[in-house]
Design a protein around this motif. Structure first.
Motif, PDB file in Angstrom:
ATOM      1  N   ALA A 191       0.837  -1.209   0.000  1.00 21.11           N
ATOM      2  CA  ALA A 191       0.000   0.000   0.000  1.00 21.11           C
ATOM      3  C   ALA A 191       0.868   1.253   0.000  1.00 21.11           C
ATOM      4  N   ILE A 192       1.880   1.285   0.844  1.00 23.02           N
ATOM      5  CA  ILE A 192       2.775   2.443   0.893  1.00 23.02           C
ATOM      6  C   ILE A 192       3.502   2.610  -0.438  1.00 23.02           C
ATOM      7  N   SER A 193       4.050   1.528  -0.975  1.00 27.41           N
ATOM      8  CA  SER A 193       4.750   1.591  -2.256  1.00 27.41           C
ATOM      9  C   SER A 193       3.818   2.066  -3.366  1.00 27.41           C
ATOM     10  N   VAL A 214       3.131   5.855  -2.968  1.00 29.63           N
ATOM     11  CA  VAL A 214       4.308   6.627  -3.381  1.00 29.63           C
ATOM     12  C   VAL A 214       4.378   6.694  -4.905  1.00 29.63           C
ATOM     13  N   ALA A 215       4.214   5.559  -5.557  1.00 30.23           N
ATOM     14  CA  ALA A 215       4.251   5.537  -7.024  1.00 30.23           C
ATOM     15  C   ALA A 215       3.122   6.370  -7.619  1.00 30.23           C
ATOM     16  N   LEU A 216       1.935   6.247  -7.049  1.00 35.16           N
ATOM     17  CA  LEU A 216       0.800   7.035  -7.545  1.00 35.16           C
ATOM     18  C   LEU A 216       1.040   8.535  -7.393  1.00 35.16           C
ATOM     19  N   VAL A 222      -1.157  -1.189  -9.733  1.00 38.79           N
ATOM     20  CA  VAL A 222      -0.918  -2.629  -9.595  1.00 38.79           C
ATOM     21  C   VAL A 222      -0.612  -2.964  -8.138  1.00 38.79           C
ATOM     22  N   LEU A 223       0.259  -2.170  -7.520  1.00 40.42           N
ATOM     23  CA  LEU A 223       0.600  -2.424  -6.117  1.00 40.42           C
ATOM     24  C   LEU A 223      -0.596  -2.195  -5.203  1.00 40.42           C
ATOM     25  N   TRP A 224      -1.296  -1.085  -5.412  1.00 38.96           N
ATOM     26  CA  TRP A 224      -2.436  -0.752  -4.550  1.00 38.96           C
ATOM     27  C   TRP A 224      -3.549  -1.788  -4.684  1.00 38.96           C
ATOM     28  N   LEU A 225      -3.911  -2.098  -5.910  1.00 40.45           N
ATOM     29  CA  LEU A 225      -5.016  -3.032  -6.132  1.00 40.45           C
ATOM     30  C   LEU A 225      -4.631  -4.473  -5.811  1.00 40.45           C
ATOM     31  N   GLY A 226      -3.347  -4.799  -5.920  1.00 38.06           N
ATOM     32  CA  GLY A 226      -2.894  -6.163  -5.661  1.00 38.06           C
ATOM     33  C   GLY A 226      -2.457  -6.410  -4.233  1.00 38.06           C
ATOM     34  N   ARG A 227      -2.515  -5.379  -3.394  1.00 38.26           N
ATOM     35  CA  ARG A 227      -1.994  -5.512  -2.028  1.00 38.26           C
ATOM     36  C   ARG A 227      -2.705  -6.583  -1.213  1.00 38.26           C
TER      37      ARG A 227
END
Length: 126
Positions: free
Chosen positions: A8-10, A13-15, A57-62
Motif C-alpha cells: 500500500a505504501i509503495s 508513493v508511485a501514484l 498494480v501495487l495498490w489493487l494487488g496488495r
C-alpha cells in the motif's frame, strides 16, 4: 510491517509521483533541475503514466493472498527500483539532474530493500 502495508505504501508513493509527473510535469521537472521543454514534458508524462499504472498494480494487488502473484509484484519491484536507482544515481553523478536526484536514489533503494526483504522469505509474505 505486513506485506499488505508495504505494498500500500509503495503503491501510494508511485501514484503520487506518477500523478505529479503526469499532471504537473513542468513543476516536477523543475524540482530536479530539468528544463521543461516540450520533449521533456512529454517524456515526463510518459514516466508519470507508467508510475500511475505501477502504483495501481501495487495498490489493487496488495490484498492478494496468492503467493505467486505476490512474488511477481515484488520481483517487478526489484527490477524497477534497481533500474530507477541506477538511472537516478547516474543523473546525479553526471549533473543531468540536481541534488534532488539523490533523494530519488534513496527512495528507490529503500523500496528495493523492501522488495528483497519480502522476497527472501515466504513466511514474511503471510
Amino acid at each position: 510491517m505486513k506485506l499488505t502495508t508495504y505494498l500500500a505504501i509503495s503503491g501510494v508513493v508511485a501514484l503520487l509521483f506518477g500523478l505529479a509527473f503526469l499532471l504537473l510535469p513542468e513543476i516536477a521537472l523543475k524540482q530536479y533541475g530539468i528544463p521543461a521543454g516540450p520533449h521533456n514534458v512529454m517524456e515526463a508524462r510518459y514516466f508519470g503514466g507508467t508510475l500511475v499504472a505501477y502504483g495501481l498494480v501495487l495498490w489493487l494487488g496488495r490484498g492478494l493472498r496468492d503467493d505467486a502473484a505476490q512474488r511477481v509484484m515484488l520481483q517487478a519491484g526489484v527490477a524497477g527500483n534497481a533500474i530507477g536507482a541506477i538511472v537516478s544515481g547516474h543523473a546525479a553523478t553526471t549533473g543531468l539532474q540536481n541534488q534532488m536526484a539523490w533523494g530519488s536514489v534513496l527512495l528507490y533503494a529503500v523500496l528495493l530493500a523492501g522488495n528483497l526483504y519480502y522476497l527472501s522469505s515466504p513466511a514474511r509474505r503471510q
